[in-house]
Structure formats: C-alpha cells, structure tokens
Design an enzyme around this catalytic site. Structure first.
Site: not given
Ligand code: NAD
Length: 357
Positions: A119, A203
């Site tokens: 999401k 949420y």
């Molecule tokens: P994050 O920044 O920690 O991770 C993102 C990953 O994508 C990184 O490893 C990064 O290197 C990679 N990436 C690949 N191409 C990229 C680019 N062009 N620019 C930036 N990063 C790039 O983020 P996250 O917190 O893991 O979030 C990722 C997804 O998961 C989001 O859509 C977020 O909304 C979702 N999320 C959901 C929950 C949940 O509880 N369901 C919790 C956190 C995050």
C-alpha cells in the site's frame, strides 16, 4: 471426525497439506521488506521466500546468504523480467517506493506471476486500473498489502461492528500519523504520489471502509501544511477528512506527518469499540464500552502473526483458486477516495464520489 470431513468443515481442500509451498520473490530490499516481511516467512504455512530483486549487489549478497537464496534466484532491476523463466517464483511482492508499484506489478504480470503489492497500491487511479487490467489479462492474482485485515483485533473489531455489538454504528473516528524524518522518498512527490494521506492516512481511510463494510458517497477534507518546513515542500502534512456512508454513518478521520496517532473507535448507539494502537506491527489494545460498562478485551496470540497470515492468504488463494479479500479493487477504491480527498481539500468543498465517474 474423518480427516476428509474435517478438512471440508474447515473449507480447506484435502490435498492442501501435500501441496508445495508458494514461492515469493521480494522486489526492493528496504526497511519494510527486510525487517518485517522477510523474517516472517519462517511463520508461514504455505509460503516461502525463493528469490530477491534489488539494485544493490551487496544487499543481494547479504540477504541471499542470510535466507539461503542461490545466486540463480537473485535479480537486479535490469534483470527483473527474467523471473519469467524461474518456475520457483509464483508471486512477486512489490515493496518499492509508491511510484514504482505500477511498473513492477505490470512487469510481474507479463512474466506470468501473481502479485502482492504494498500500500498505497500506486500513485493514481489510472495506475491502479492498469495494474488490475494487466493481472486480469495475464490470469494472475493481485493482492494489496493491507496487513490489518489479517490481524486478530482488527478482525474482531470488524465482526463486532458489523454484528451490531454496540448497537448500529453511528460514528467512526480514525487517526493515523507520525512525525516524519526529513530526506526520504516519502517527501518527494514524484516518488510518493503525495504526503501523509498516501502513506499513513490510508490506514484511517481503509479502516473506516472495513469497519462499515460500505463505500463512502461523499468526502470533505481540510489540509494543513507548513510549506516553510523543509519536509513539506512537495507533499502535504495533515489532512482531516470526513467520509459520509450510504447508511448515514459518518467517519471523522485524521492523517498526519507531524504528530503521532494510531487508533480508531466505532461509536454505536449502545457504546463503543476502541482499538489503540490499531494498525501497528504488534501490541494492539482493545477496549469495549457496552451499556455503560467499559472493559478491555484480550485475545490469545495467533498461530501466525499478521505478516505471515497475509503472505499465506495469497498463497491459499493461489492453491484454492479463491480471490484475495484485499484484491486490486480494494487498493483502487482507496485511491479513488484519496483523489477525492485531495480534490475536496484543494477546492474547499465536499466532493460527491459520483462526480468522479
Ligand atoms: P524503504 O525506502 O525502506 O525501501 C524502499 C526500497 O526500494 C529500498 O531498498 C530502495 O533501495 C529501493 N528502491 C528501488 N528503486 C528506488 C528508487 N528509484 N528510489 C528509491 N528507492 C528505490 O521504504 P519502505 O518503508 O520499505 O517502503 C516500501 C513500500 O512499502 C512503500 O510502498 C510503503 O508504503 C510500503 N510499506 C508498507 C508498510 C505496511 O505496514 N504495510 C510499512 C512500511 C512500508
């Protein structure tokens, strides 16, 4: 009871136990993938981690070694489409910044893979529609990572609210927010698609929909953002929004990137059901007020936590041919509402959903 009839009473096909585990490829090895999702395959009954996709060779090496993923099952983004040739991969789990969800979902579907997408489903209604169409065309399943639907207290809150445990629901309040750190993709509009509403306010929105089981007919929203704060040059901070449902229920919701909130309350004619925290990774706490008596409600620890249960739900759907309870249409419904909320705030008026076509 004979084994076959027990299985049928549980609505699980009797061949289920012999079936192989469904293989997941994780795309994007950031915080959520590595800290919350990957460790929880250990709790899964029907799902296993079989492949990794990342732009970082060192992460592929580190997590590949940690989870026993052979080099043949480690991919870069440029290599991604080669997953088509890997029969061990059944599902691609997209855990990338929001602006990349649509591209990787469509590419996964074209490679013949089922998709779990985080999401918010994407950054616009048009992207959500393209994702649904691509999976439909490929004949693959699409599920959105709405993990709270697999969390026991949220499930109980839904059951109690829908069953009229505190009388018919009149008003829902839902609040989600945190104080965001600077310098991250969530604050870059091109990467995130928007501010708190896309990330955490969703949420509140999703809870209002699952607690009522209805679709809003009208939204009105007010945005408050200090654009002098360097975090909020491109995206919104706080949004207060009201959803009006066909039955007359109203939901008053909060989304914030500058204050901490995590809870909701279902107010019925004979009391209320409160969950706070409501959608955290763990530690949900429920209080129920009914006919003037207020008491906590506790549940035993589940066999699988919400992350494992979410992974297994899609696996079970693949094995049985069922549709996920949070399919792409669920992500699309939230995205339509987020667009309506943004329009309401920008135009300073209530927006009827039927206006949006
Ligand atoms: P994050 O920044 O920690 O991770 C993102 C990953 O994508 C990184 O490893 C990064 O290197 C990679 N990436 C690949 N191409 C990229 C680019 N062009 N620019 C930036 N990063 C790039 O983020 P996250 O917190 O893991 O979030 C990722 C997804 O998961 C989001 O859509 C977020 O909304 C979702 N999320 C959901 C929950 C949940 O509880 N369901 C919790 C956190 C995050």
């Amino acid at each position: 009871m004979a084994v076959a009839s027990l299985a049928s009473a549980l609505r699980v096909p009797s061949a289920f136990a012999e079936t192989r585990k469904i293989g997941y490829a994780i795309v994007g090895l950031g915080y959520y993938a590595t800290k919350q999702i990957m460790p929880n395959f250990a709790e899964c009954e029907h799902s296993r981690l079989v492949a990794l996709v990342s732009g970082s060779p060192s992460k592929l090496e580190q997590y590949g070694a940690q989870y026993g993923i052979p080099k043949t099952h480690r991919y870069s983004y440029a290599d991604f489409d080669r997953i088509r040739d890997n029969p061990d991969i059944d599902v691609v789990y997209v855990v990338l910044p929001n602006s990349l969800h649509a591209e990787y979902t469509v590419r996964a579907a074209r490679a013949g893979k089922h998709v779990m997408c985080e999401k918010p489903m994407a950054t616009s209604v048009a992207e959500c529609q393209a994702m649904i169409a691509a999976c439909r065309q490929a004949g693959t399943k699409l599920m959105i990572g709405y993990r709270s639907r697999f969390e026991p207290y949220n499930r109980l809150a839904i059951e109690l609210a829908h069953g009229g445990h505190v009388g018919p629901t009149r008003l829902i309040t839902a609040e989600h927010g945190f104080s965001i750190q600077p310098n991250q993709w969530r604050l870059n509009r091109a990467m995130s698609g928007g501010g708190s509403m896309m990330d955490i306010g969703i949420y509140s929105l999703n809870a209002a929909r699952y607690l009522t089981g209805e679709e809003p007919v009208e939204v009105s929203a007010v945005e408050s953002t200090d654009h002098a704060d360097p975090r909020f040059r491109e995206v919104e901070d706080r949004v207060s929004f009201i959803l009006r449902f066909p039955s007359g229920v109203q939901a008053n919701c909060i989304s914030s990137y500058s204050s901490a909130h995590n809870g909701y309350r279902v107010n019925g004619t004979q009391g209320w059901i409160a969950l706070e925290p409501a959608t955290s990774y763990a530690g949900q706490a429920m209080t129920i007020n009914r006919d003037g008596i207020t008491a906590p409600r506790t549940l035993p620890a589940p066999a699988r936590n919400q992350f494992a249960a979410q992974l297994d739900h899609l696996a079970e759907c693949i094995l049985t041919g069922a549709s996920p309870i949070v399919a792409g249409e669920e992500g699309l419904a939230d995205m339509r509402l987020i667009e309506a909320i943004y329009r309401s705030a920008a135009e300073r008026r209530s927006v009827a959903l039927k206006e949006l076509g």
